[in-house]
Design an enzyme around this catalytic site. Sequence first.
Site, short mmCIF file in Angstrom:
data_model
loop_
_atom_site.label_atom_id
_atom_site.label_comp_id
_atom_site.label_asym_id
_atom_site.label_seq_id
_atom_site.Cartn_x
_atom_site.Cartn_y
_atom_site.Cartn_z
N ASN A 279 38.66 -12.65 4.12
CA ASN A 279 38.93 -11.63 5.14
C ASN A 279 38.14 -11.89 6.41
O ASN A 279 38.65 -11.75 7.52
CB ASN A 279 38.64 -10.23 4.60
CG ASN A 279 39.82 -9.64 3.84
OD1 ASN A 279 40.84 -10.32 3.67
ND2 ASN A 279 39.72 -8.41 3.40
N CYS B 66 40.82 -2.62 5.68
CA CYS B 66 40.09 -3.73 5.05
C CYS B 66 39.28 -4.56 6.02
O CYS B 66 38.06 -4.69 5.86
CB CYS B 66 41.08 -4.63 4.31
SG CYS B 66 42.05 -3.74 3.11
C1 UGA Z 1 44.20 -7.88 4.92
C2 UGA Z 1 44.37 -9.31 4.40
O1 UGA Z 1 45.39 -10.00 5.15
C3 UGA Z 1 44.75 -9.31 2.92
O2 UGA Z 1 44.83 -10.65 2.43
C4 UGA Z 1 43.68 -8.53 2.13
O3 UGA Z 1 44.00 -8.44 0.76
C5 UGA Z 1 43.58 -7.12 2.71
O4 UGA Z 1 43.23 -7.20 4.11
C6 UGA Z 1 42.52 -6.40 1.91
O5 UGA Z 1 41.36 -6.81 1.98
O6 UGA Z 1 42.86 -5.49 1.15
P1 UGA Z 1 45.88 -5.95 5.74
O7 UGA Z 1 44.67 -5.22 6.20
O8 UGA Z 1 46.90 -5.22 4.94
O9 UGA Z 1 45.46 -7.24 4.84
O10 UGA Z 1 46.65 -6.47 7.03
P2 UGA Z 1 46.85 -7.82 7.85
O11 UGA Z 1 48.28 -8.18 7.84
O12 UGA Z 1 45.91 -8.87 7.41
O13 UGA Z 1 46.46 -7.34 9.34
C7 UGA Z 1 45.19 -6.78 9.62
C8 UGA Z 1 45.05 -6.50 11.10
O14 UGA Z 1 44.96 -7.69 11.86
C9 UGA Z 1 46.20 -5.71 11.72
O15 UGA Z 1 45.67 -4.75 12.62
C10 UGA Z 1 47.01 -6.75 12.47
O16 UGA Z 1 47.73 -6.21 13.54
C11 UGA Z 1 45.90 -7.66 12.93
N1 UGA Z 1 46.33 -9.05 13.21
C12 UGA Z 1 46.80 -9.83 12.20
C13 UGA Z 1 46.21 -9.57 14.48
O17 UGA Z 1 45.77 -8.89 15.44
N2 UGA Z 1 46.59 -10.86 14.73
C14 UGA Z 1 47.06 -11.66 13.73
O18 UGA Z 1 47.38 -12.84 14.02
C15 UGA Z 1 47.18 -11.13 12.44
#
Ligand code: UGA
Length: 428
Positions: free
Chosen positions: A206, A258
Site C-alpha cells: 500500500n 486504507c
Molecule cells: C487499496 C489497494 O489498492 C488494495 O490493494 C488494498 O487491499 C486496499 O487499499 C486495502 O488496503 O484494503 P482501495 O483503497 O480500495 O484499495 O482503492 P484504490 O483503487 O487503490 O484507490 C485508492 C485511492 O488512490 C483512490 O482515492 C484513488 O482515486 C487514488 N488513486 C489510485 C489515484 O489517485 N491515482 C491512481 O493512479 C490510482
Amino acid sequence: MKILIVGTGYVGLVTAVGLAELGHEVVAIDVDQSKINKLKKGILPFYEPDLKKIVLKNIRKKQLFFNNSLKNNLKNCQCIFICVGTPPKRDGAADLKDVRRVAYELGENMKEYKIIVNKSTVPVGTGQLIKKIVKKNYSGDFAVISCPEFLREGRAVWDFFHPDRIIIGGEDDKAIATIINLFKKIKTKKIKTTLETAELVKYASNAFLTTKISFINEIANLCEKVGADVEEVAFSMGLDKRIGPSFLKAGIGYGGSCFPKDVRALKQLAGGHGYKFRLLKSVIEVNRHQRRVIIKKIKEIFPKIKNKKVAILGLAFKDNTDDIRESAAIEIIKILKSQGAKISVYDPQAMANAKKILNSKINYCLNPYEACRAAQLLIIATEWPQFKNLNWQRIKRLMKNDIILDGKNLLDKGKMLKMRFRYIGVGR
Ligand code: UGA
C-alpha cells in the site's frame, strides 16, 4: 472446510462469500446484531458491485451463514479468519483493540487445535501478539497465520478470485499447507513466508502504491510549470515494464479507508522501531498538498467564491463505491462551503453517506445535469467512468459559466476544448 469469519466489513464479507463460493462452509459473525439481521436477508452494509448477488446465492445454497456468536460457532470450525477493523489512533498507529478482543475471546473458547488466520491490516508483530493473548486462556496446540488482503473497493469480488498473489505467513507448516489448500481453486502464486514478512508485505504494498501516486502528482505539478502534459508523461513512463502503467494517474490525491491510514501506520511502525521513514513523510505531505492545489486553482478562477454556484460531480473517494472516507471531494466541499459557495452535488452511489456528514445546506441532485444547472464552476472529484459520457453539450447549455475543473483528469481535454469549455485538469 468449515470456516469462521470474524467481522463483516469489506474484507470480512468479501472473504466470507469468496470462500463460500469456493465450496467451503462459512459462518460470518459480527458484534453488530442489526448488521447480522440485515445480512441474513441479503441486505449489505455498503455498495460493492456483484457482492449482493453472490451473498444471496450462497445463503440460498447454505454455504454462507451469519451469526453474532463466536462462542457458539467456534466448535465446528477448523479455521478462523480475523477480519476486524484496525482504525488509526491519534498518532497514526493502528488501533488493535478489536484484534486483541477477538484473540482473547478465541483463547477463552478454544478447546482443540485451530488455525487462526489474520486478514486485518496490522503492524508487524501482531501475529505474535495474537498467539500471546490466546495462550492466556488456552494451553493446547494452535497456529497463527498472516494472510493479508489486497482487494480494492469497487472491484473486491473480482480481486478475491483473481489475486496477483496469496501471501501465507506462519511458523506451522501443516497450517500453511491447509491454508494453501483452502485457496486451491484460485490459480495464482502462493507465497509461503514468515508471519513478520507477510505482515510487512501488506503495508509495504500500500505504501508503494501511494508513493507512485504522490510521485506522479509531483510530476503533474511540475508539468504545469514547464508546459508538459502529465497524462502523456505517465503513459510513456508506464510503457517501461520496470515502472508499469498502473497507479500513475495524477489528480487530487489518494483517499479511502486504507491508503491514508496504512501509510501513516507504516511510518509510525518504523518510528516505533527507531527508524525514520523519510520517504513516507513526503508521500503524506504531497498528498495533503495536492488537495490544496485544487483549492488554489479554484481561487485563481474565483478569488471570492462566496455565493458562486459550484457543481461537484463525485463524492466517493473513487469510482464504483459509496465510500466517502478520506474522500478529497468531501474535503473540498467543506472548504468551499465554509467560504460561502453554493454547492450542488451528484454521485451515483455515495449521496446517502455524504448526507450523513455534510451539512444540509447542500443541494443534493438526482442527476449530474440538475447539479450543473446555472453552475459557474464544475468540479469532477471522483473518477466515475459514466461522467466521461455525459451529454456535455447539454451541460454547456445548463451552466452559467463553462468552466470545468477536472480533479481526476477524467475527461478528454481535446474534446472539452473543442466544445469551448474552459477546461482545467491536473498537470495538463
Ligand atoms: C487499496 C489497494 O489498492 C488494495 O490493494 C488494498 O487491499 C486496499 O487499499 C486495502 O488496503 O484494503 P482501495 O483503497 O480500495 O484499495 O482503492 P484504490 O483503487 O487503490 O484507490 C485508492 C485511492 O488512490 C483512490 O482515492 C484513488 O482515486 C487514488 N488513486 C489510485 C489515484 O489517485 N491515482 C491512481 O493512479 C490510482
